[in-house]
Design an enzyme around this catalytic site. Structure first.
Site, PDB file in Angstrom:
ATOM      1  N   TYR A 100     -27.304 -17.568  22.928  1.00  0.00           N
ATOM      2  CA  TYR A 100     -26.113 -17.556  22.063  1.00  0.00           C
ATOM      3  C   TYR A 100     -26.525 -17.520  20.593  1.00  0.00           C
ATOM      4  O   TYR A 100     -26.099 -16.651  19.835  1.00  0.00           O
ATOM      5  CB  TYR A 100     -25.248 -18.801  22.340  1.00  0.00           C
ATOM      6  CG  TYR A 100     -24.241 -19.096  21.239  1.00  0.00           C
ATOM      7  CD1 TYR A 100     -23.183 -18.215  20.984  1.00  0.00           C
ATOM      8  CD2 TYR A 100     -24.346 -20.245  20.446  1.00  0.00           C
ATOM      9  CE1 TYR A 100     -22.270 -18.480  19.963  1.00  0.00           C
ATOM     10  CE2 TYR A 100     -23.435 -20.514  19.433  1.00  0.00           C
ATOM     11  CZ  TYR A 100     -22.402 -19.632  19.199  1.00  0.00           C
ATOM     12  OH  TYR A 100     -21.498 -19.880  18.188  1.00  0.00           O
ATOM     13  N   LYS A 116     -26.037 -14.632  17.609  1.00  0.00           N
ATOM     14  CA  LYS A 116     -25.328 -14.860  16.335  1.00  0.00           C
ATOM     15  C   LYS A 116     -26.265 -14.572  15.154  1.00  0.00           C
ATOM     16  O   LYS A 116     -25.855 -13.988  14.145  1.00  0.00           O
ATOM     17  CB  LYS A 116     -24.814 -16.299  16.255  1.00  0.00           C
ATOM     18  CG  LYS A 116     -23.727 -16.653  17.248  1.00  0.00           C
ATOM     19  CD  LYS A 116     -22.438 -15.871  17.058  1.00  0.00           C
ATOM     20  CE  LYS A 116     -21.683 -16.255  15.809  1.00  0.00           C
ATOM     21  NZ  LYS A 116     -20.367 -15.552  15.739  1.00  0.00           N
ATOM     22  N   THR A 167     -22.719 -19.537  12.688  1.00  0.00           N
ATOM     23  CA  THR A 167     -22.895 -20.932  13.127  1.00  0.00           C
ATOM     24  C   THR A 167     -24.196 -21.519  12.591  1.00  0.00           C
ATOM     25  O   THR A 167     -25.170 -20.783  12.366  1.00  0.00           O
ATOM     26  CB  THR A 167     -22.898 -20.977  14.672  1.00  0.00           C
ATOM     27  OG1 THR A 167     -23.451 -22.217  15.110  1.00  0.00           O
ATOM     28  CG2 THR A 167     -23.764 -19.875  15.277  1.00  0.00           C
ATOM     29  N   ASP A 168     -24.215 -22.840  12.436  1.00  0.00           N
ATOM     30  CA  ASP A 168     -25.463 -23.505  12.004  1.00  0.00           C
ATOM     31  C   ASP A 168     -26.549 -23.393  13.069  1.00  0.00           C
ATOM     32  O   ASP A 168     -27.727 -23.632  12.785  1.00  0.00           O
ATOM     33  CB  ASP A 168     -25.196 -24.981  11.641  1.00  0.00           C
ATOM     34  CG  ASP A 168     -24.690 -25.825  12.806  1.00  0.00           C
ATOM     35  OD1 ASP A 168     -24.414 -25.268  13.888  1.00  0.00           O
ATOM     36  OD2 ASP A 168     -24.558 -27.058  12.632  1.00  0.00           O
ATOM     37  N   GLU A 169     -26.155 -23.012  14.295  1.00  0.00           N
ATOM     38  CA  GLU A 169     -27.148 -22.968  15.380  1.00  0.00           C
ATOM     39  C   GLU A 169     -28.211 -21.893  15.148  1.00  0.00           C
ATOM     40  O   GLU A 169     -29.268 -21.915  15.774  1.00  0.00           O
ATOM     41  CB  GLU A 169     -26.454 -22.769  16.736  1.00  0.00           C
ATOM     42  CG  GLU A 169     -25.467 -23.889  16.989  1.00  0.00           C
ATOM     43  CD  GLU A 169     -24.937 -23.963  18.402  1.00  0.00           C
ATOM     44  OE1 GLU A 169     -25.615 -23.520  19.347  1.00  0.00           O
ATOM     45  OE2 GLU A 169     -23.820 -24.485  18.572  1.00  0.00           O
TER      46      GLU A 169
HETATM   47  P1  NAD Z   1     -13.825 -19.170  21.541  1.00  0.00           P
HETATM   48  O1  NAD Z   1     -14.795 -18.910  22.656  1.00  0.00           O
HETATM   49  O2  NAD Z   1     -12.837 -20.284  21.685  1.00  0.00           O
HETATM   50  O3  NAD Z   1     -12.993 -17.854  21.209  1.00  0.00           O
HETATM   51  C1  NAD Z   1     -13.563 -16.585  21.165  1.00  0.00           C
HETATM   52  C2  NAD Z   1     -12.431 -15.570  21.146  1.00  0.00           C
HETATM   53  O4  NAD Z   1     -13.013 -14.251  21.046  1.00  0.00           O
HETATM   54  C3  NAD Z   1     -11.578 -15.568  22.419  1.00  0.00           C
HETATM   55  O5  NAD Z   1     -10.215 -15.528  22.082  1.00  0.00           O
HETATM   56  C4  NAD Z   1     -11.996 -14.300  23.139  1.00  0.00           C
HETATM   57  O6  NAD Z   1     -10.949 -13.734  23.932  1.00  0.00           O
HETATM   58  C5  NAD Z   1     -12.356 -13.395  21.970  1.00  0.00           C
HETATM   59  N1  NAD Z   1     -13.299 -12.320  22.348  1.00  0.00           N
HETATM   60  C6  NAD Z   1     -14.448 -12.440  23.054  1.00  0.00           C
HETATM   61  N2  NAD Z   1     -15.029 -11.232  23.196  1.00  0.00           N
HETATM   62  C7  NAD Z   1     -14.240 -10.333  22.548  1.00  0.00           C
HETATM   63  C8  NAD Z   1     -14.320  -8.930  22.327  1.00  0.00           C
HETATM   64  N3  NAD Z   1     -15.336  -8.208  22.811  1.00  0.00           N
HETATM   65  N4  NAD Z   1     -13.341  -8.336  21.598  1.00  0.00           N
HETATM   66  C9  NAD Z   1     -12.294  -9.060  21.108  1.00  0.00           C
HETATM   67  N5  NAD Z   1     -12.169 -10.387  21.300  1.00  0.00           N
HETATM   68  C10 NAD Z   1     -13.130 -11.011  22.008  1.00  0.00           C
HETATM   69  O7  NAD Z   1     -14.742 -19.387  20.240  1.00  0.00           O
HETATM   70  P2  NAD Z   1     -14.550 -20.341  18.979  1.00  0.00           P
HETATM   71  O8  NAD Z   1     -15.127 -21.667  19.290  1.00  0.00           O
HETATM   72  O9  NAD Z   1     -13.161 -20.223  18.511  1.00  0.00           O
HETATM   73  O10 NAD Z   1     -15.534 -19.639  17.945  1.00  0.00           O
HETATM   74  C11 NAD Z   1     -15.075 -18.586  17.091  1.00  0.00           C
HETATM   75  C12 NAD Z   1     -16.236 -18.125  16.223  1.00  0.00           C
HETATM   76  O11 NAD Z   1     -16.724 -19.217  15.440  1.00  0.00           O
HETATM   77  C13 NAD Z   1     -17.425 -17.604  17.034  1.00  0.00           C
HETATM   78  O12 NAD Z   1     -17.933 -16.462  16.377  1.00  0.00           O
HETATM   79  C14 NAD Z   1     -18.428 -18.752  16.989  1.00  0.00           C
HETATM   80  O13 NAD Z   1     -19.749 -18.276  17.060  1.00  0.00           O
HETATM   81  C15 NAD Z   1     -18.127 -19.364  15.637  1.00  0.00           C
HETATM   82  N6  NAD Z   1     -18.401 -20.819  15.508  1.00  0.00           N
HETATM   83  C16 NAD Z   1     -17.893 -21.707  16.405  1.00  0.00           C
HETATM   84  C17 NAD Z   1     -18.136 -23.078  16.236  1.00  0.00           C
HETATM   85  C18 NAD Z   1     -17.552 -24.112  17.172  1.00  0.00           C
HETATM   86  O14 NAD Z   1     -17.831 -25.306  17.021  1.00  0.00           O
HETATM   87  N7  NAD Z   1     -16.716 -23.742  18.130  1.00  0.00           N
HETATM   88  C19 NAD Z   1     -18.897 -23.516  15.152  1.00  0.00           C
HETATM   89  C20 NAD Z   1     -19.410 -22.564  14.256  1.00  0.00           C
HETATM   90  C21 NAD Z   1     -19.150 -21.220  14.446  1.00  0.00           C
HETATM   91  P1  TYD Z   2     -21.218 -27.910  22.925  1.00  0.00           P
HETATM   92  O1  TYD Z   2     -19.819 -28.380  22.754  1.00  0.00           O
HETATM   93  O2  TYD Z   2     -21.551 -26.998  24.064  1.00  0.00           O
HETATM   94  O3  TYD Z   2     -21.656 -27.283  21.529  1.00  0.00           O
HETATM   95  P2  TYD Z   2     -23.117 -26.749  21.039  1.00  0.00           P
HETATM   96  O4  TYD Z   2     -24.058 -26.721  22.168  1.00  0.00           O
HETATM   97  O5  TYD Z   2     -22.756 -25.389  20.550  1.00  0.00           O
HETATM   98  O6  TYD Z   2     -23.544 -27.712  19.961  1.00  0.00           O
HETATM   99  O7  TYD Z   2     -22.170 -29.173  23.055  1.00  0.00           O
HETATM  100  C1  TYD Z   2     -22.241 -30.156  22.036  1.00  0.00           C
HETATM  101  C2  TYD Z   2     -23.344 -31.114  22.418  1.00  0.00           C
HETATM  102  O8  TYD Z   2     -22.964 -31.818  23.596  1.00  0.00           O
HETATM  103  C3  TYD Z   2     -24.662 -30.439  22.757  1.00  0.00           C
HETATM  104  O9  TYD Z   2     -25.744 -31.233  22.271  1.00  0.00           O
HETATM  105  C4  TYD Z   2     -24.683 -30.398  24.272  1.00  0.00           C
HETATM  106  C5  TYD Z   2     -23.908 -31.640  24.657  1.00  0.00           C
HETATM  107  N1  TYD Z   2     -23.144 -31.560  25.923  1.00  0.00           N
HETATM  108  C6  TYD Z   2     -23.266 -32.573  26.871  1.00  0.00           C
HETATM  109  O10 TYD Z   2     -24.029 -33.558  26.693  1.00  0.00           O
HETATM  110  N2  TYD Z   2     -22.545 -32.480  28.014  1.00  0.00           N
HETATM  111  C7  TYD Z   2     -21.705 -31.424  28.279  1.00  0.00           C
HETATM  112  O11 TYD Z   2     -21.084 -31.369  29.367  1.00  0.00           O
HETATM  113  C8  TYD Z   2     -21.567 -30.389  27.285  1.00  0.00           C
HETATM  114  C9  TYD Z   2     -20.679 -29.199  27.513  1.00  0.00           C
HETATM  115  C10 TYD Z   2     -22.320 -30.506  26.123  1.00  0.00           C
END
Ligand code: NAD
Ligand code: TYD
Length: 341
Positions: free
Chosen positions: A153, A157, A128-130
């Site tokens: 988090y 990562k 992630t970019d975070e």
């Molecule tokens: P999510 O929370 O929706 O899904 C995570 C999945 O991992 C779930 O299905 C969960 O059951 C599974 N999981 C958790 N622990 C596990 C374990 N120990 N063994 C097997 N499975 C397990 O997450 P997401 O938003 O789909 O993100 C997926 C990946 O992409 C993550 O690694 C996250 O860091 C990365 N990512 C997410 C975003 C975003 O905007 N959501 C952006 C950049 C990177």
């Molecule tokens: P989020 O979807 O949790 O993603 P991330 O923190 O990984 O970027 O949040 C996106 C942005 O929205 C973040 O700046 C936090 C803000 N946010 C709110 O303002 N209210 C909320 O209830 C949530 C969940 C997030």
């Protein structure tokens, strides 16, 4: 990736992982997949409805921290690994970091160790970019930007990214790391900002904006993330990091206002609540490397993507109703119950 591709997808029942499984079925029908997912609160098999279990696709319920299970699956002839499995919600990581360290760091290490003894030719660590921390008002993250994570988090990562680097340097494992900006789209668990705001608007509940709502995120449609990941698997150079971004920066408040406009709900639903501790102010991605080296660019215009996403949540209310009425409620009360402005 070699010709006969058997990919181990971990976390494929979550938001991005399940979208990736659907994307592969549609765009790379010759790839065979094993989907390993623990089905934590964030994993949902309903996200995979319509995907048939057969010689080409199999779901395995299990933990990436279970080295024996992972090795057994890899011995089936797995040629590539894409690791989505993680604990992913920043607010949960602030409340309780342990699970993040266990899954995101030790789980990744277990996968890396198992891969060392296997024939895996590509291992893509989805990051992630975070991990880069927070930007000022100008500039964008490059792959060379120093890591400076600010939440448990993002620290977990970043640790996994560093392990991937070390396993490439030390053991020559064919590691690739992707660092993507915030995704939006179907099947996102409604604790994350976009689906939380959409579903709250539909329920005519208040929309909790943290602090002044001027934090900026770069939004990418999940389909574009999937195509970028496929490009990295197919054409990326092992040992390299690739940033992925949508080029669509938006302050949170503007995103919320856009959602209210599309759902036809009033701005009076917006409630400013206490800010997230350590809240990153701004993320922005420089896409130069992935676009020049792999020819990838995002294809979903933000306006179209966000409209379609709102439509999807409108049309799939039973999907999120079940989530919001279940265990999710307790979490919601814990997070927002004491979070008045
Ligand atoms: P999510 O929370 O929706 O899904 C995570 C999945 O991992 C779930 O299905 C969960 O059951 C599974 N999981 C958790 N622990 C596990 C374990 N120990 N063994 C097997 N499975 C397990 O997450 P997401 O938003 O789909 O993100 C997926 C990946 O992409 C993550 O690694 C996250 O860091 C990365 N990512 C997410 C975003 C975003 O905007 N959501 C952006 C950049 C990177
Ligand atoms: P989020 O979807 O949790 O993603 P991330 O923190 O990984 O970027 O949040 C996106 C942005 O929205 C973040 O700046 C936090 C803000 N946010 C709110 O303002 N209210 C909320 O209830 C949530 C969940 C997030």
């Amino acid at each position: 990736m070699p010709d006969d591709k058997l990919l181990l997808v971990t976390g494929g029942a979550g938001f991005i992982g399940s979208n990736f499984v659907h994307w592969v079925k549609k765009h790379r029908p010759d790839w065979r997949l094993i989907n390993l997912d623990l089905l934590t609160y964030a994993g949902n098999l309903e996200n995979l409805e319509g995907i048939e279990e057969d010689h080409e696709y199999r779901f395995v319920k299990g933990d990436i921290r279970d080295g024996e299970l992972v090795s057994k699956l890899l011995a089936e002839g797995v040629t590539g690994i894409i690791n989505f499995a993680a604990e992913t919600h920043v607010d949960r990581s602030i409340d309780s970091p342990s699970a993040f360290l266990e899954t995101n760091i030790l789980g990744t290490q277990t996968l890396l160790d198992a891969a060392r003894d296997s024939k895996v030719e590509r291992f893509l660590q989805v990051s992630t970019d975070e991990v880069y921390g927070s930007l000022g008002p100008t500039g964008a993250f490059l792959e060379t930007t120093p890591l400076a994570p600010n939440s448990p988090y993002s620290a977990s990562k970043a640790s996994a990214d560093m392990l991937a680097r070390a396993y490439f340097k030390t053991y020559g494992l064919p590691l690739l790391v992707s660092r993507c900006s915030n995704n939006y789209g179907p099947f996102q668990f409604p604790e994350k900002m976009v689906p939380l705001m959409i579903t709250n608007a539909m329920e005519e509940k208040s929309l909790p904006v943290y602090g002044d709502g001027q934090q900026v995120r770069d939004w990418l449609h999940v389909q574009d993330h999937c195509s970028a990941l496929a490009a990295i698997l197919e054409k990326g150079t092992p040992g390299e990091v690739y940033n992925i971004g949508g080029g669509q920066e938006l302050p949170n408040l503007q995103m919320v206002e856009r959602i209210l406009e599309i759902t036809g709900r009033p701005a009076s639903l917006i409630t400013h609540v206490k800010d997230r501790p350590g809240h990153d102010r701004r993320y922005a991605i420089d896409n130069g490397k992935i676009s020049h080296e792999l020819g990838w660019a995002p294809s979903v215009p933000f306006d179209k993507g966000i409209r379609e996403t709102v439509d999807w949540y409108r049309e799939n209310r039973p999907w999120w109703d079940r989530i919001k009425s279940g265990a999710y409620r307790d979490y919601y009360d814990k997070m927002y119950g004491s979070r008045s402005p």
